[in-house]
Design a protein around this motif. Structure first.
Motif, PDB file in Angstrom:
ATOM      1  N   PRO A   2       0.823  -1.220   0.000  1.00 51.02           N
ATOM      2  CA  PRO A   2       0.000   0.000   0.000  1.00 51.02           C
ATOM      3  C   PRO A   2       0.853   1.265   0.000  1.00 51.02           C
ATOM      4  O   PRO A   2       2.022   1.255   0.405  1.00 51.02           O
ATOM      5  CB  PRO A   2      -0.781  -0.119   1.307  1.00 51.02           C
ATOM      6  N   ALA A   3       0.252   2.337  -0.469  1.00 52.37           N
ATOM      7  CA  ALA A   3       0.929   3.641  -0.453  1.00 52.37           C
ATOM      8  C   ALA A   3       1.128   4.087   0.989  1.00 52.37           C
ATOM      9  O   ALA A   3       0.354   3.762   1.875  1.00 52.37           O
ATOM     10  CB  ALA A   3       0.085   4.653  -1.209  1.00 52.37           C
ATOM     11  N   LYS A   4       2.194   4.841   1.227  1.00 56.08           N
ATOM     12  CA  LYS A   4       2.505   5.303   2.574  1.00 56.08           C
ATOM     13  C   LYS A   4       2.072   6.745   2.818  1.00 56.08           C
ATOM     14  O   LYS A   4       2.180   7.247   3.916  1.00 56.08           O
ATOM     15  CB  LYS A   4       3.998   5.159   2.840  1.00 56.08           C
ATOM     16  N   SER A   5       1.594   7.419   1.771  1.00 55.71           N
ATOM     17  CA  SER A   5       1.095   8.780   1.918  1.00 55.71           C
ATOM     18  C   SER A   5       0.049   9.059   0.843  1.00 55.71           C
ATOM     19  O   SER A   5      -0.031   8.354  -0.160  1.00 55.71           O
ATOM     20  CB  SER A   5       2.243   9.794   1.801  1.00 55.71           C
ATOM     21  N   GLN A   6      -0.722  10.108   1.063  1.00 55.87           N
ATOM     22  CA  GLN A   6      -1.740  10.485   0.085  1.00 55.87           C
ATOM     23  C   GLN A   6      -1.089  10.930  -1.217  1.00 55.87           C
ATOM     24  O   GLN A   6      -1.593  10.634  -2.302  1.00 55.87           O
ATOM     25  CB  GLN A   6      -2.618  11.591   0.649  1.00 55.87           C
ATOM     26  N   LYS A  53      -7.854   7.562   4.012  1.00 56.22           N
ATOM     27  CA  LYS A  53      -8.101   7.717   5.433  1.00 56.22           C
ATOM     28  C   LYS A  53      -6.908   7.275   6.266  1.00 56.22           C
ATOM     29  O   LYS A  53      -6.351   6.202   6.046  1.00 56.22           O
ATOM     30  CB  LYS A  53      -9.348   6.915   5.833  1.00 56.22           C
ATOM     31  N   ASN A  54      -6.522   8.081   7.222  1.00 50.19           N
ATOM     32  CA  ASN A  54      -5.416   7.829   8.157  1.00 50.19           C
ATOM     33  C   ASN A  54      -4.035   7.832   7.508  1.00 50.19           C
ATOM     34  O   ASN A  54      -3.075   7.393   8.126  1.00 50.19           O
ATOM     35  CB  ASN A  54      -5.625   6.519   8.925  1.00 50.19           C
ATOM     36  N   LEU A  55      -3.930   8.298   6.275  1.00 52.11           N
ATOM     37  CA  LEU A  55      -2.612   8.442   5.641  1.00 52.11           C
ATOM     38  C   LEU A  55      -2.165   9.890   5.782  1.00 52.11           C
ATOM     39  O   LEU A  55      -2.953  10.807   5.617  1.00 52.11           O
ATOM     40  CB  LEU A  55      -2.681   8.113   4.154  1.00 52.11           C
ATOM     41  N   PRO A  56      -0.872  10.107   6.042  1.00 53.43           N
ATOM     42  CA  PRO A  56      -0.384  11.488   6.064  1.00 53.43           C
ATOM     43  C   PRO A  56      -0.349  12.051   4.644  1.00 53.43           C
ATOM     44  O   PRO A  56      -0.288  11.275   3.664  1.00 53.43           O
ATOM     45  CB  PRO A  56       1.036  11.350   6.626  1.00 53.43           C
TER      46      PRO A  56
END
Length: 60
Positions: A2-6, A53-56
């Motif tokens: 998964p991606a670690k940020s938006q 949601k909940n990603l920086p």
């Protein structure tokens, strides 16, 4: 993976759209351009499908 940020999720989405021919690859810049070149469509799908949601916004 998964991606670690938006920002990473959005870049993957743009690269995926270019891979699928939905947008021109000349429209890509920066990270999305690099992702387009170095990742498969399946890898891009995994990153792009990550929920915001909940990603920086950006990873430190």
């Amino acid at each position: 993976m998964p991606a670690k940020s938006q920002a990473q999720q959005r870049a993957a989405g743009a690269a995926l759209a270019a891979k699928r021919g939905e947008i021109s690859k000349s429209e890509l810049k920066g990270a999305s351009k690099e992702m387009y070149k170095s990742m498969t469509e399946k890898e891009l799908e995994d990153f792009a499908s990550t929920k915001h949601k909940n990603l920086p916004e950006h990873k430190d």
